[in-house]
Structure formats: structure tokens, C-alpha cells
Design a protein around this motif. Sequence first.
Motif, short mmCIF file in Angstrom:
data_model
loop_
_atom_site.label_atom_id
_atom_site.label_comp_id
_atom_site.label_asym_id
_atom_site.label_seq_id
_atom_site.Cartn_x
_atom_site.Cartn_y
_atom_site.Cartn_z
N ASN A 17 0.86 -1.17 0.00
CA ASN A 17 0.00 0.00 0.00
C ASN A 17 0.90 1.22 0.00
O ASN A 17 1.84 1.30 0.78
CB ASN A 17 -0.89 0.03 1.23
N SER A 80 -9.19 4.19 -3.61
CA SER A 80 -9.51 2.76 -3.66
C SER A 80 -9.87 2.33 -5.08
O SER A 80 -9.54 1.21 -5.48
CB SER A 80 -10.63 2.42 -2.69
N GLN A 83 -6.58 2.00 -6.71
CA GLN A 83 -5.92 0.76 -6.27
C GLN A 83 -6.49 -0.45 -7.01
O GLN A 83 -5.75 -1.36 -7.36
CB GLN A 83 -6.12 0.56 -4.75
N PHE A 84 -7.79 -0.47 -7.23
CA PHE A 84 -8.40 -1.61 -7.91
C PHE A 84 -7.97 -1.65 -9.37
O PHE A 84 -7.65 -2.72 -9.90
CB PHE A 84 -9.92 -1.55 -7.81
N ARG A 89 -6.28 -5.05 -7.17
CA ARG A 89 -6.55 -5.57 -5.84
C ARG A 89 -8.05 -5.71 -5.63
O ARG A 89 -8.78 -4.75 -5.76
CB ARG A 89 -5.98 -4.65 -4.77
N LYS A 90 -8.47 -6.90 -5.28
CA LYS A 90 -9.88 -7.14 -4.99
C LYS A 90 -10.27 -6.52 -3.64
O LYS A 90 -11.41 -6.16 -3.41
CB LYS A 90 -10.18 -8.64 -4.94
N ARG A 91 -9.30 -6.42 -2.75
CA ARG A 91 -9.55 -5.88 -1.42
C ARG A 91 -9.90 -4.40 -1.44
O ARG A 91 -10.45 -3.87 -0.48
CB ARG A 91 -8.30 -6.11 -0.57
N ALA A 92 -9.61 -3.74 -2.53
CA ALA A 92 -9.90 -2.31 -2.64
C ALA A 92 -11.39 -2.03 -2.60
O ALA A 92 -11.81 -0.95 -2.17
CB ALA A 92 -9.29 -1.74 -3.91
N TRP A 93 -12.22 -3.00 -3.00
CA TRP A 93 -13.67 -2.79 -2.96
C TRP A 93 -14.19 -2.76 -1.53
O TRP A 93 -15.20 -2.12 -1.25
CB TRP A 93 -14.39 -3.86 -3.77
N ILE A 94 -13.50 -3.45 -0.62
CA ILE A 94 -13.87 -3.37 0.79
C ILE A 94 -13.66 -1.95 1.30
O ILE A 94 -14.52 -1.37 1.96
CB ILE A 94 -13.06 -4.39 1.62
N PHE A 95 -12.50 -1.37 0.96
CA PHE A 95 -12.23 0.00 1.36
C PHE A 95 -13.17 0.98 0.66
O PHE A 95 -13.56 1.98 1.25
CB PHE A 95 -10.77 0.36 1.07
#
Length: 125
Positions: A17, A80, A83-84, A89-95
Motif C-alpha cells: 500500500n 480505492s 488501487q483496484f 486488488r480485490k480488497r480495494a472494494w472493501i475499502f
Amino acid sequence: MDYKTKKKTAKKKTRKNFFLFKLVWRTTLFLSSYLAAMFFFYICGNYQVFLDSTQRFILLLCALISIALLILSLSGVAISIFQFIYNKRKRAWIFFTLYTLIAIFSTVVFLIARTVSILSTGIHV
């Protein structure tokens, strides 16, 4: 190249990050907890009979903090999405969803704080 098996080993990609992402996330968490605490103090102040000037000051702080939080959370949404797209990054959708929920929270608190502040001052003719 691995000399024992004579196969090429794939290099691991380390995705970190970047500093701006961490800074915005931590600042957003700090401001959202500070806004929740101020709003809690306002609610407790109604039952513990705080002074009117203190209550108005707490409402003003809530409004200012919520504006700053809204700006930060919207920039966090943009980061975010970046980042996606850029880092996949799939985790960017959480953020993304967390920043969106925080933006909604700050907007609701801002509207409540300004409405109560306007109603408490009254209409001066």
C-alpha cells in the motif's frame, strides 16, 4: 533459475500500500471516531444539561469535522478505485464500501448538526 531443478522460478510480486493510502485511511479512522465521540458528547450533554454555548460549540465542531471527513472519504473512494484499477486488488472494494459508508455517516451528522444549530439559534427579525 533454480540450479537443482533447472526450472525458472517465478518472482513474487510484492504489492505494498502506498503512503497516501495509509495516510488517508488512518486519518479517516481518526476523524470518524472523533466525530462519533463529539456527537456522543452532544447527546450526553442534552441529558446532563450542558450550557447552551457548549452545546453550540460541540455542534460547530461536529459540522467542521464532518466536512473534513467527507472530503477525506471521497478522496479515499478515488484512491480505492485507483488501487483496484492499477494494482488489480480485490480488497480495494472493501475499502471503497467503507469509505462510502463513512461519507454517508459524515453527511448525516453534518445535516443533523446544522439543522439543530439553525433551529436552536432561532429566527431573528
